[in-house]
Write an enzyme that holds these catalytic residues in place. Sequence first.
Site, PDB file in Angstrom:
ATOM      1  N   LYS A 106       0.628  -1.110   0.069  1.00  0.00           N
ATOM      2  CA  LYS A 106       0.113   0.016   0.026  1.00  0.00           C
ATOM      3  C   LYS A 106       0.740   1.303  -0.070  1.00  0.00           C
ATOM      4  O   LYS A 106       2.048   1.244   0.160  1.00  0.00           O
ATOM      5  CB  LYS A 106      -0.978  -0.083   1.310  1.00  0.00           C
ATOM      6  CG  LYS A 106      -1.426  -1.329   1.592  1.00  0.00           C
ATOM      7  CD  LYS A 106      -2.382  -1.998   0.290  1.00  0.00           C
ATOM      8  CE  LYS A 106      -2.856  -3.360   0.937  1.00  0.00           C
ATOM      9  NZ  LYS A 106      -3.610  -4.096   0.045  1.00  0.00           N
TER      10      LYS A 106
HETATM   11  C1  LIG Z   1      -4.403  -5.563   0.981  1.00  0.00           C
HETATM   12  C2  LIG Z   1      -5.792  -5.800   0.823  1.00  0.00           C
HETATM   13  C3  LIG Z   1      -6.439  -6.318   1.944  1.00  0.00           C
HETATM   14  C4  LIG Z   1      -5.728  -7.003   3.153  1.00  0.00           C
HETATM   15  O1  LIG Z   1      -4.860  -6.142   3.902  1.00  0.00           O
HETATM   16  P1  LIG Z   1      -3.623  -6.888   4.792  1.00  0.00           P
HETATM   17  O2  LIG Z   1      -3.222  -5.801   5.388  1.00  0.00           O
HETATM   18  O3  LIG Z   1      -2.695  -7.376   3.712  1.00  0.00           O
HETATM   19  O4  LIG Z   1      -4.217  -8.093   5.693  1.00  0.00           O
HETATM   20  C5  LIG Z   1      -7.733  -6.271   2.197  1.00  0.00           C
HETATM   21  N1  LIG Z   1      -8.365  -6.045   0.881  1.00  0.00           N
HETATM   22  C6  LIG Z   1      -7.957  -5.295  -0.025  1.00  0.00           C
HETATM   23  C7  LIG Z   1      -8.824  -4.977  -1.023  1.00  0.00           C
HETATM   24  C8  LIG Z   1      -6.593  -5.350   0.082  1.00  0.00           C
HETATM   25  O5  LIG Z   1      -6.327  -4.655  -1.235  1.00  0.00           O
END
Ligand SMILES: *Cc1c(COP(=O)(O)O)cnc(C)c1O
Length: 364
Positions: free
Chosen positions: A176
């Site tokens: 992210k």
């Molecule tokens: C990255 C992501 C998640 C999960 O996040 P984590 O911190 O990796 O558990 C959930 N939903 C979406 C749409 C994502 O892109």
Amino acid sequence: MVPDIQDQDVDAVVAVLKSGMLIQGKKVEELETNIANFLNVKHAIAVSNGTATLHLALVALGIGVGDEVIVPAFSYTATANAVELTGAKPIFVDIDLATSNINIDLIKAAITNKTKAIIPVHEFGLACNITELTALAKAYNLFVIEDAACALGAKESNQFVGTFGTIGSFSFHPRKAITSGEGGILTTNDDALAKSIRQLRNHGIDTSSGKMEFVTAGFNYRLTDFQAALVNSQLKRLPSILEYKNQLAEIYFNELSGVDSIQLPVVSANKKHTWQSFHIVIAAAFNRDTVIEKMKESGVGVNLGAQCMPAQVYFQNKYKLNCKQLFPNALTAFEQGMVLPIYERMQMVDVITVAEKLKTILMR
Ligand SMILES: *Cc1c(COP(=O)(O)O)cnc(C)c1O
């Protein structure tokens, strides 16, 4: 893509490590205040990752066995997994190929008397017509949990996503825009929900009486203070990161619009995209995996975007849904989609190079 960790970010982490106060403390509180102020939302509650956020949101809303939760058919599988983990049933709804987001026109038909909530995903950082979706949810008395994992800083009509629904959910995974390693944060304007989420993240402990009381069976979904320090430090750069990524995206649009075999993302004028990913869908005449292979051979790292969740092994075994018939767009996005590089440290000229290489491959 490598996360952009700068010296001051490292210093912030080291300072926490040297302090000896490692778990959920001052830096977590600071992060919660920073995010609440940034998004203009009443409560922000930091937790261990962006899947725990979704799980906690569902549990705090009392969703479980016998309930149904509407999710887009195309997302990272964590979205539907979180529903499964509560014992509730995910009800998949197809997406709009131009935005990769849930097709709101199809939601009504998926609502039953068991439906408790909708989890719209702001896929790849683009708001999902959340104003319209929350109005629909309100009409049917449904909760909205915004999966804004990729969308910290994204806007619709000048309001940040994650502040429209009952609860917003964000991730600080290294993929992210800003990261704490693992980490996530929930947002809500509801005082009672915020209190419940805080208890559930920390073993069901309530301290409001001044004593430590175990009032519910909770989880340990806490974030550490050194992780919070890392993301706090990067949060200062978020506006400039998003600004720069928007400039990079603009170059892709200039280079690739008009190429018949590429479906580019469509961003309406009232949206501010975070460009977590620049996702394109290529025409069925091309084998997507071959295109990715050729791009890699020419030195460009191209990745897959998200999954058609009901087509994944677990969901196929359990629900046996005919994705071709039920979720044609999600399946196309999954089978013909790819993500072009777009990141903070990418040079503008490299965007042109990537686009040129892709065009050459698609000319055959
Ligand atoms: C990255 C992501 C998640 C999960 O996040 P984590 O911190 O990796 O558990 C959930 N939903 C979406 C749409 C994502 O892109």
